[in-house]
Every structure is written in C-alpha cells, then in structure tokens.
Scaffold this active site. Structure first.
Site, PDB file in Angstrom:
ATOM      1  N   THR A 154       0.882  -1.160   0.000  1.00  0.00           N
ATOM      2  CA  THR A 154       0.000   0.000   0.000  1.00  0.00           C
ATOM      3  C   THR A 154       0.921   1.211   0.000  1.00  0.00           C
ATOM      4  O   THR A 154       2.119   1.079  -0.188  1.00  0.00           O
ATOM      5  CB  THR A 154      -0.849   0.021   1.286  1.00  0.00           C
ATOM      6  OG1 THR A 154       0.027   0.203   2.390  1.00  0.00           O
ATOM      7  CG2 THR A 154      -1.610  -1.269   1.486  1.00  0.00           C
ATOM      8  N   ARG A 182     -13.672  -8.117  -0.469  1.00  0.00           N
ATOM      9  CA  ARG A 182     -12.581  -8.283   0.493  1.00  0.00           C
ATOM     10  C   ARG A 182     -12.169  -6.929   1.073  1.00  0.00           C
ATOM     11  O   ARG A 182     -12.081  -5.934   0.378  1.00  0.00           O
ATOM     12  CB  ARG A 182     -11.391  -8.942  -0.202  1.00  0.00           C
ATOM     13  CG  ARG A 182     -10.172  -9.185   0.680  1.00  0.00           C
ATOM     14  CD  ARG A 182      -9.035  -8.258   0.332  1.00  0.00           C
ATOM     15  NE  ARG A 182      -7.829  -8.548   1.116  1.00  0.00           N
ATOM     16  CZ  ARG A 182      -6.733  -7.810   1.079  1.00  0.00           C
ATOM     17  NH1 ARG A 182      -6.681  -6.746   0.287  1.00  0.00           N
ATOM     18  NH2 ARG A 182      -5.690  -8.115   1.817  1.00  0.00           N
TER      19      ARG A 182
END
Length: 280
Positions: A154, A182
């Site tokens: 990320t 998800r």
C-alpha cells in the site's frame, strides 16, 4: 517536524533495478515535498497531501497504480487518523475516484466517518469528487495475463508537526484478484493508527496485519511507556509467530522515527529537514 512515507514492497525477483531506482527517486521527492508542506500545515493535512502524491504515481499500489480485482474492477481503500483528536475516517472499496484519501479527509467532519462501496462513492459525488477511472493499460494487461506486478503493498505517511501533533494516513489498491468485497487493513486501526504518543502506517498482507493488530499494538505499547523501537520489535516478533507479511513506519511524540519489515524490502523514505533515509 518529521515525515516518513512508504510505498509497499520491492522484490528483486519480479522488479527491475530501473523500477527500484525510480521508486527511490520518487519517494525522496515526495518526502521532500511533504516536509516542505509540513512547514505551514498540520500533520493531518500533510499526511493527506503526501498520500495523494503517492496515489498519483503509477509506481505504487494506490490510486492510479491500483490492482484489479477478480471481477476486473478496481476498488480502493484509504484511511486517515488524527492523533490529537483521536478521530479516524476512511473509505473502503470505493470505485472511480482519483484520490481516495481526499474523500477520507472530507469524512473527518462527519459523525459517520467510515463508508464503504456504493455509499462511499455516492458521498464522494455529493461533495464534488469527479468520476475518474484509475485504470491504466499496464494493469489491464496484468489482469488478462493473470499475474501481479509489484507484489504486496500500500502507500502511507506519518507526520509530526511543529505543534507536536501526530497523524497517519494509508491508501491501497488491493492485492490483485481478490474476492469481491474483500476488506484490507488499510481502512482499519490495524493498518493505520495514531494518538498523541505515536502514529503508525502499515503495508503488506492485510489479513496478517489485521490478525496481528499491528499499527494499534505498536501505538498502544508506546502509549504505555515502551520505546518505539521496542514496540516495533515486540509486535513484529508476534507477527512472525503467524508467519505474517508486513512492514510499518512510525513516529513517536519525541520525533523518533522507526520502520521495520518482516520480509525485505519495504520501500520507504524519511526526512527531517536535514537528512533523508531511503530504502536500499
């Protein structure tokens, strides 16, 4: 005043030396810009600014660099936490916005500060965020070939401002080919957490970070009197017990910067106005 940013992980096995150099150069420049921004802005404003720059860079898995999910669509998540007022805001699986972290920042003023899916997108539209496709040809090619380029990760930023206030922000484009619906760690306190003592942003496998409550554990341990170094070390020892894959960056109230990863190499850059530290 201190700043540290991360951009996921780098793997020698599936990324070239040219990509590594490009990431080093980009992170250094974004850290520099964010530190300059910090001179006249709060830590909250600065982490949003830094993460938006990372979302706008195709080298990283957020914003326009986001991965494609199993149904061929891109869904992104991002969160923001202000250590001074203990407010947390975020968006989960939002589609077709340029900078999810900007939507999270607007949500800070709401009572309902974490929105998901259609509701998050509707809220963004109501507040003037234009419809924007984050898909780039490279990602579509990767999807069609059923492979992921760039590994797990990320983007995130932690900052300490001139008033001693901390903030953390994290944004992700997912892990690629995940089941629809998800939810990663990035818009939870496991992946992004801050208070008046410490602030942490994580990257890696969301399920592992959530199982370990990584960011929250580190911050709480610092709050209880443990040094940031020891708090990281203890939390990552516990992560190893579940064979977890993660990296984290943090700053404590005294300006101590720390970072750690369970599997090399988390890409990061920090800057204090004098010296840069950049992943190797």
């Amino acid at each position: 005043m201190k700043i540290i940013i991360h951009g996921g992980f780098f793997s020698e096995s599936d990324q070239s030396h040219e990509v590594k150099t490009a990431k080093q150069n980009s992170l250094k420049e974004i850290a520099r810009k964010a530190f300059e921004f910090l001179q006249n802005h709060t830590s909250e404003e600065t982490v949003v600014y830094a993460v938006s720059l990372l979302e706008d860079d195709v080298l990283f898995n957020a914003g326009i660099g986001s991965q494609i999910q199993s149904d061929g669509k891109i869904r992104m998540s991002a969160s923001l936490m202000n250590g001074e007022n203990q407010k947390f805001s975020g968006v989960i699986n939002i589609e077709n916005v340029k900078n999810p972290i900007d939507v999270a920042q607007v949500l800070m003023k709401e009572d309902d500060r974490v929105l998901g899916g259609i509701g998050a997108k509707k809220y963004a539209e109501e507040y003037g965020f234009k419809d924007f496709s984050t898909e780039i040809p490279q990602r579509r090619k990767e999807y069609e070939e059923k492979r992921i380029n760039g590994g797990k990760g990320t983007v995130g930023c932690v900052a300490l401002d001139q008033h001693g206030n901390l903030a953390a922000a994290t944004s992700t484009g997912g892990k690629g080919f995940e089941l629809v619906g998800r939810i990663s760690d990035s818009a939870t306190v496991a992946g992004n957490f801050a208070n008046q003592y410490c602030a942490v942003s994580c990257t890696g496998v969301g399920e592992d970070i959530v199982s370990n409550a990584t960011a929250a554990k580190i911050v709480i341990r610092v709050t209880d009197g443990m040094s940031i170094e020891k708090a990281f070390e203890k939390t990552f020892t516990e992560l190893q017990e579940i064979d977890g894959f993660a990296g984290a960056i943090g700053i404590d109230k005294n300006g101590n910067i720390y970072h750690q990863d369970s599997h090399p190499t988390m890409v990061f850059a920090s800057y204090d106005g004098r010296e840069f530290e950049i992943f190797r």
